[in-house]
Design an enzyme around this catalytic site. Structure first.
Site, PDB file in Angstrom:
ATOM      1  N   ASP B 126       0.850  -1.191   0.000  1.00 24.62           N
ATOM      2  CA  ASP B 126       0.000   0.000   0.000  1.00 24.62           C
ATOM      3  C   ASP B 126       0.887   1.241   0.000  1.00 24.62           C
ATOM      4  O   ASP B 126       1.801   1.346   0.817  1.00 24.62           O
ATOM      5  CB  ASP B 126      -0.901  -0.006   1.238  1.00 24.62           C
ATOM      6  CG  ASP B 126      -2.043   0.981   1.128  1.00 24.62           C
ATOM      7  OD1 ASP B 126      -2.432   1.335  -0.001  1.00 24.62           O
ATOM      8  OD2 ASP B 126      -2.568   1.407   2.182  1.00 24.62           O
ATOM      9  N   TYR B 128       1.129   5.670  -0.332  1.00 26.54           N
ATOM     10  CA  TYR B 128       0.637   6.812   0.480  1.00 26.54           C
ATOM     11  C   TYR B 128       0.885   8.037  -0.381  1.00 26.54           C
ATOM     12  O   TYR B 128       1.563   8.953   0.014  1.00 26.54           O
ATOM     13  CB  TYR B 128       1.465   6.811   1.778  1.00 26.54           C
ATOM     14  CG  TYR B 128       1.123   7.782   2.861  1.00 26.54           C
ATOM     15  CD1 TYR B 128      -0.141   7.828   3.436  1.00 26.54           C
ATOM     16  CD2 TYR B 128       2.103   8.644   3.368  1.00 26.54           C
ATOM     17  CE1 TYR B 128      -0.422   8.694   4.481  1.00 26.54           C
ATOM     18  CE2 TYR B 128       1.834   9.521   4.413  1.00 26.54           C
ATOM     19  CZ  TYR B 128       0.556   9.531   4.968  1.00 26.54           C
ATOM     20  OH  TYR B 128       0.283  10.384   6.018  1.00 26.54           O
ATOM     21  N   HIS B 133      -4.180  13.909   0.929  1.00 24.78           N
ATOM     22  CA  HIS B 133      -4.386  12.997   2.054  1.00 24.78           C
ATOM     23  C   HIS B 133      -3.229  13.076   3.046  1.00 24.78           C
ATOM     24  O   HIS B 133      -3.443  13.215   4.257  1.00 24.78           O
ATOM     25  CB  HIS B 133      -4.547  11.554   1.547  1.00 24.78           C
ATOM     26  CG  HIS B 133      -4.581  10.536   2.645  1.00 24.78           C
ATOM     27  ND1 HIS B 133      -5.625  10.440   3.536  1.00 24.78           N
ATOM     28  CD2 HIS B 133      -3.684   9.574   3.009  1.00 24.78           C
ATOM     29  CE1 HIS B 133      -5.376   9.453   4.399  1.00 24.78           C
ATOM     30  NE2 HIS B 133      -4.206   8.921   4.101  1.00 24.78           N
ATOM     31  N   ARG B 142       0.076  15.263  13.410  1.00 25.11           N
ATOM     32  CA  ARG B 142       1.447  15.641  13.746  1.00 25.11           C
ATOM     33  C   ARG B 142       1.572  17.152  13.847  1.00 25.11           C
ATOM     34  O   ARG B 142       1.235  17.732  14.870  1.00 25.11           O
ATOM     35  CB  ARG B 142       2.440  15.033  12.736  1.00 25.11           C
ATOM     36  CG  ARG B 142       2.671  13.533  12.988  1.00 25.11           C
ATOM     37  CD  ARG B 142       3.729  12.946  12.055  1.00 25.11           C
ATOM     38  NE  ARG B 142       3.329  12.986  10.654  1.00 25.11           N
ATOM     39  CZ  ARG B 142       2.744  11.972  10.011  1.00 25.11           C
ATOM     40  NH1 ARG B 142       2.487  10.846  10.642  1.00 25.11           N
ATOM     41  NH2 ARG B 142       2.391  12.087   8.755  1.00 25.11           N
ATOM     42  N   GLU B 199     -10.803   3.805   3.470  1.00 26.34           N
ATOM     43  CA  GLU B 199      -9.804   4.527   2.687  1.00 26.34           C
ATOM     44  C   GLU B 199     -10.100   4.290   1.217  1.00 26.34           C
ATOM     45  O   GLU B 199     -10.047   3.166   0.725  1.00 26.34           O
ATOM     46  CB  GLU B 199      -8.373   4.090   3.050  1.00 26.34           C
ATOM     47  CG  GLU B 199      -7.975   4.538   4.463  1.00 26.34           C
ATOM     48  CD  GLU B 199      -6.467   4.574   4.717  1.00 26.34           C
ATOM     49  OE1 GLU B 199      -5.730   3.861   4.018  1.00 26.34           O
ATOM     50  OE2 GLU B 199      -6.046   5.331   5.609  1.00 26.34           O
ATOM     51  N   GLU B 201      -9.303   3.986  -2.291  1.00 20.16           N
ATOM     52  CA  GLU B 201      -8.067   3.722  -3.022  1.00 20.16           C
ATOM     53  C   GLU B 201      -8.365   2.998  -4.337  1.00 20.16           C
ATOM     54  O   GLU B 201      -9.452   2.473  -4.553  1.00 20.16           O
ATOM     55  CB  GLU B 201      -7.114   2.838  -2.187  1.00 20.16           C
ATOM     56  CG  GLU B 201      -6.830   3.378  -0.794  1.00 20.16           C
ATOM     57  CD  GLU B 201      -5.617   2.762  -0.119  1.00 20.16           C
ATOM     58  OE1 GLU B 201      -4.843   2.056  -0.796  1.00 20.16           O
ATOM     59  OE2 GLU B 201      -5.442   3.005   1.093  1.00 20.16           O
ATOM     60  N   ASP B 233      -9.260   0.235   1.818  1.00 21.84           N
ATOM     61  CA  ASP B 233      -8.296  -0.180   2.834  1.00 21.84           C
ATOM     62  C   ASP B 233      -8.849   0.193   4.209  1.00 21.84           C
ATOM     63  O   ASP B 233      -8.440   1.175   4.835  1.00 21.84           O
ATOM     64  CB  ASP B 233      -6.961   0.538   2.559  1.00 21.84           C
ATOM     65  CG  ASP B 233      -5.909   0.222   3.602  1.00 21.84           C
ATOM     66  OD1 ASP B 233      -5.983  -0.847   4.216  1.00 21.84           O
ATOM     67  OD2 ASP B 233      -5.006   1.066   3.791  1.00 21.84           O
ATOM     68  N   SER B 257      -9.642  -5.868   3.798  1.00 27.69           N
ATOM     69  CA  SER B 257      -9.588  -4.899   2.699  1.00 27.69           C
ATOM     70  C   SER B 257     -10.530  -5.416   1.626  1.00 27.69           C
ATOM     71  O   SER B 257     -10.757  -6.621   1.529  1.00 27.69           O
ATOM     72  CB  SER B 257      -8.168  -4.781   2.115  1.00 27.69           C
ATOM     73  OG  SER B 257      -7.204  -4.628   3.125  1.00 27.69           O
TER      74      SER B 257
END
Lengths: 415, 415
Positions: B126, B128, B133, B142, B199, B201, B233, B257
């Site tokens: 997977d 990113y 996103h 964060r 998610e 995807e 996901d 998934s």
């Protein structure tokens, strides 16, 4: 432990005693792939052995590229087969001993055959369950005062790895290339890794599948673990440092891993159980367990330069694992994640408390600051091109030895 | 784009136009598993079709549980088969049209058959790779000022996932249980996840294997990509937050998934290529590419409460991907990691710049602070028990439509 005596000559330092009887797949000039066991210096061809109907079963299960179909027979059957082999090897009057022509068909010198990857691996998981390793790494790359992350003592941290590049002992692989970010640069650079490392690990092989939604308890986990192998989780530290935040290791590890060819059954390992770590703070109920569930497995790592001698660079032990296999499996499935026969679940690097017990070059040389000197006078901070690294492991108690054979691979220069 | 006209009646909003001709595996009361294609509301049974030798090949490849053997024939062959199907469906004089009995053997209503998982998945990766996103998540959990990690614009961050729990559209799964650490507690607690997320995807399916040590360039990557599917996901955000440092997501994602059953070939998607992101800072040479390599694929997510109506909760687009599939594959193999036919490589959550284009509940409700109101008046912060989530996706240009069908699954209460 019941005392067993076989009529096959077995050296006292041999991993494949009558107490072991592991399973694997071999190939030679006459055989494409047969299931086999081992005793002393021999492999035992179970397909040939079953031509005499000793196990009273369809022998086609022994004519396979992988052990998966054999393992899927279930522990009651595979244990019966293992016990029958032990019985035949202990019976002085067995036709296996007396019929020399048949003996020569069934027994082959290990040095004359090629061992293959023992299982078709579905998914591969790697844990991070040695407290000394996690503490060393945390100390070096994060914060010595908070070396362990807050979750570490509450759950066996793990991640998914790449199964396609897991190879059986005896292979070689190319030094991987990738992005690294030098400390003195704003930008990453591309090239062969400069920090190619080993990780001394073991792995357990799943012996029984579950459905999605099912969980395996620590008490029942043993029913789902067929046996264990040695495992080298090769790692490129410079690639890892740059890539791993926030989603974990990827290209730093998926270029190659090495497994030993013999699966030593959980049953063969039972006599070597020892007490596990005192786990404090206490764990959530689903991770608690009873009894002595750690294992005393001596683990050594040897590094051999091209055309040189072997150098013992690390002597560790499986007993340094903070979490047991049963806890790892209970954690892995507590969310309903399904497992399949042949899945590989590795321990994570197994380091002990002493510097000579560290399970990676990263720790042994403390990030390259304390190089290792080999017998030939050369130094190693990490693994050099054309070095061969071998993991060996065995249990020993009351002169009974059960071992894993070699887990070895050679690093070739970058392609 | 060459104009094609088929004698099969196809609704203009149907995903399975004559320009698509995807591949899948179906089952019904008479057929255990056959390779099939689709046109309009029908599946086309290729095993039955080949009884007339239209492709001039061994038809046993169409009698399989998975597409892997078919894909392994190679693109020259599979493209020839796809083009022949298109030819037959456009030929007004084709025996397929004129021979009603044969038509009825080969064509079945999609609503009458069950689609199976299209490939036996070896490894699942997977990525990113959506900048919106990654920026949203980085902002939320964060640091808003440094939402993207330093490596993000230099490489397509990715991680290995669990292949055993990837299911085909139409399944249901149990809300996973696991450890979470409440913000107001020192200790983790155990229970069903409270933050079950989707998610949005896509994924590409590997069509050609490599050996360990080999790398695939961005220019050649297309030869190794058979086609694409939709992918959900599923993620448990509270489990993820507690477990993912430092080795990435594990139990937060490996419980389930969902993939769509039809693999839309890369060839069918070619007409919908669009320009990719301007990638600045410039990438290392192995990640650079030429031409328009992004894709305009409209992606919608629908949430349906039990016995309720579907609600469109997100409309995104594949074109928001910062990295292309070719870059992802070049990165994945630059270290020599070997790939196999049937490997699944997912995009990572695909969010667009607008709030209505966010590809996860985490972003859509901004961590639950802005709940979504459904048509029935109920609110959602995350996914509720018995909700059904469906991803749909299609390309459209000059009235030509090529789509993926449904990628749908239902969340059951914790077991």
């Amino acid at each position: 432990m019941q005392t067993l005596k076989t009529w096959v000559s077995v050296n006292e330092n041999c991993d494949f005693s009558i107490y072991n009887i592991p399973f694997g797949i071999y190939s030679d000039k006459d055989v494409k792939h047969h299931v086999c066991s081992a005793i002393g210096d021999y492999i035992i061809d179970l397909f040939e052995l079953e031509s005499r109907d000793v196990f009273d079963m369809d022998r086609s299960v022994f004519d396979n590229q992988y052990l998966n179909s054999f393992i899927e027979l279930g522990k009651p059957t595979t244990n019966k087969i293992r016990n029958k082999i032990i019985e035949l090897l202990c019976d002085e009057n067995s036709f296996l001993k007396t019929d020399t022509a048949f003996f020569n068909k069934v027994f082959k010198k290990q040095s004359d055959v090629k061992m293959l990857l023992p299982v078709k691996i579905g998914d591969y998981t790697d844990f991070y369950s040695s407290i000394d390793h996690a503490t060393n790494i945390g100390t070096m790359i994060r914060d010595p005062k908070n070396a362990l992350m807050p979750n570490w003592k509450h759950l066996p941290v793990g991640y998914h790895g790449r199964s396609s590049s897991i190879c059986v002992s005896g292979h070689s692989f190319y030094r991987p290339k990738g992005q690294q970010k030098p400390a003195d640069s704003d930008q990453p650079v591309f090239g062969p890794t400069k920090l190619l490392d080993i990780e001394l690990e073991t792995a357990f092989i799943i012996g029984k599948a579950t459905h999605m939604g099912d969980s395996v308890s620590t008490a029942n986990a043993g029913d789902y673990i067929f046996g264990m192998v040695l495992f080298n989780d090769w790692s490129a530290r410079d690639i890892q440092t740059w890539e791993y935040v926030p989603l974990g290791p990827f290209l730093a590890k998926n270029f190659a891993s090495t497994v030993s060819p013999w699966i030593v059954t959980l049953e063969a390992l039972e006599p070597f159980r020892v007490k596990g770590y005192v786990q404090n703070p206490p764990l959530l109920p689903y991770l608690q367990y009873k009894g002595d569930r750690n294992l005393d497995i001596k683990l050594d790592v040897y590094l051999k330069p091209q055309n040189g001698e072997e150098n013992l660079i690390c002597s560790s032990n499986y007993k340094y694992m903070y979490y047991t296999m049963e806890q790892q499996l209970a954690h892995h499935t507590v969310n309903g994640c399904n497992i399949n026969v042949g899945d590989v679940m590795a321990s994570g690097t197994i380091s002990g408390p002493q510097p000579s017990e560290y399970g990676s070059m990263m720790e042994l040389t403390w990030r390259g600051t304390k190089p290792i000197t080999l017998k030939d006078g050369s130094e190693r901070k990490f693994v050099n091109d054309n070095d061969t690294v071998t993991i060996r492991g065995y249990c020993k108690k009351d002169n009974v030895r059960v071992g894993f054979g070699n887990c070895t691979a050679t690093l070739l220069p970058a392609k």
